[in-house]
Design a protein around this motif. Sequence first.
Motif, PDB file in Angstrom:
ATOM      1  N   ASP A  72       1.175  15.057  -1.132  1.00  0.00           N
ATOM      2  CA  ASP A  72       0.520  14.144  -0.192  1.00  0.00           C
ATOM      3  C   ASP A  72      -0.238  14.904   0.899  1.00  0.00           C
ATOM      4  O   ASP A  72      -1.306  14.466   1.331  1.00  0.00           O
TER       5      ASP A  72
ATOM      6  N   HIS B 273      -8.177   9.738  -0.940  1.00  0.00           N
ATOM      7  CA  HIS B 273      -7.439   8.503  -0.677  1.00  0.00           C
ATOM      8  C   HIS B 273      -6.198   8.426  -1.563  1.00  0.00           C
ATOM      9  O   HIS B 273      -6.300   8.292  -2.780  1.00  0.00           O
TER      10      HIS B 273
ATOM     11  N   HIS C 182     -17.214   8.212  -5.590  1.00  0.00           N
ATOM     12  CA  HIS C 182     -17.798   7.619  -4.379  1.00  0.00           C
ATOM     13  C   HIS C 182     -19.319   7.509  -4.523  1.00  0.00           C
ATOM     14  O   HIS C 182     -19.912   6.499  -4.129  1.00  0.00           O
TER      15      HIS C 182
ATOM     16  N   HIS D 288      -9.077  15.070   2.115  1.00  0.00           N
ATOM     17  CA  HIS D 288      -9.676  13.755   2.393  1.00  0.00           C
ATOM     18  C   HIS D 288      -9.768  12.891   1.125  1.00  0.00           C
ATOM     19  O   HIS D 288     -10.784  12.252   0.868  1.00  0.00           O
TER      20      HIS D 288
ATOM     21  N   THR E  61     -15.406   2.676  -3.932  1.00  0.00           N
ATOM     22  CA  THR E  61     -14.936   2.939  -2.568  1.00  0.00           C
ATOM     23  C   THR E  61     -13.461   3.341  -2.577  1.00  0.00           C
ATOM     24  O   THR E  61     -12.765   3.204  -3.583  1.00  0.00           O
ATOM     25  N   ASP E  62     -12.983   3.811  -1.421  1.00  0.00           N
ATOM     26  CA  ASP E  62     -11.566   4.159  -1.289  1.00  0.00           C
ATOM     27  C   ASP E  62     -10.671   2.962  -1.575  1.00  0.00           C
ATOM     28  O   ASP E  62      -9.535   3.127  -2.000  1.00  0.00           O
ATOM     29  N   TRP E  63     -11.169   1.772  -1.320  1.00  0.00           N
ATOM     30  CA  TRP E  63     -10.402   0.561  -1.592  1.00  0.00           C
ATOM     31  C   TRP E  63     -10.059   0.454  -3.083  1.00  0.00           C
ATOM     32  O   TRP E  63      -9.050  -0.134  -3.459  1.00  0.00           O
TER      33      TRP E  63
ATOM     34  N   ASN F 192      -0.997   3.784  -1.885  1.00  0.00           N
ATOM     35  CA  ASN F 192      -0.166   3.240  -0.813  1.00  0.00           C
ATOM     36  C   ASN F 192       1.219   2.866  -1.344  1.00  0.00           C
ATOM     37  O   ASN F 192       1.498   2.968  -2.541  1.00  0.00           O
TER      38      ASN F 192
ATOM     39  N   HIS G 102      -7.461   5.383  -5.915  1.00  0.00           N
ATOM     40  CA  HIS G 102      -6.173   5.796  -5.380  1.00  0.00           C
ATOM     41  C   HIS G 102      -5.672   6.987  -6.183  1.00  0.00           C
ATOM     42  O   HIS G 102      -5.779   7.000  -7.409  1.00  0.00           O
TER      43      HIS G 102
ATOM     44  N   SER H 155     -13.152  12.452  -6.997  1.00  0.00           N
ATOM     45  CA  SER H 155     -13.213  11.477  -5.907  1.00  0.00           C
ATOM     46  C   SER H 155     -14.627  11.398  -5.330  1.00  0.00           C
ATOM     47  O   SER H 155     -15.161  10.302  -5.128  1.00  0.00           O
TER      48      SER H 155
END
Length: 180
Positions: free
Chosen positions: A38, A47, A22, A45, A27-29, A50, A32, A18
């Motif tokens: 979880d 991401h 970055h 930290h 990006t975190d967008w 969802n 996933h 991760s």
Amino acid sequence: MKRLYYLTDTIDSTESISKDLHLLGITDWNLHVLSKDDDGLFRHHIHGANTLQRLDLIHSGEQGALIGVVIGLCIGVALMLGKPFGIALDLIAIGAIVALFTLFGTWVGGLSGLSHESYKIKRFHDDLDAGKYLIMVDFRKAREPDVVQLMENQHPEAQFAGKDTTWINPFKFAHEKVSH
């Protein structure tokens, strides 16, 4: 957008991947991680995926909408041609019937999707149950060589698990597992 899937065995490896992604500009967008842990993802930290990525809400909703359109058209045309009430239906009435069935189909499909995992991650079910971490990296096609090179050179512990798009196709069902 394209999506690459990688599986790792540990949270530490996932965290390192991760951070490196970055630094590469992902990006975190567009990053996933899916896991049974979880809380670990939150503590490190990372991401997490969802609800829309975990469950089949959108895919099943789209399928329900398509079924609703077909049923609505069939009923609308039958009512228009048959005139069962002695009244000729105009296109606005037919459109309203199709819209009603489409919305109902979307609703029923979406509710069904809430009880199923996403068709895109279904192939990873056993790996996730075994405690592995699924890393999903989304990117524009031109960035693929950068992501692949980073993963191959700096994270050989991450197992390449597949390649896909981020587009949700209502005509597809569960994928077969892809090997590197």
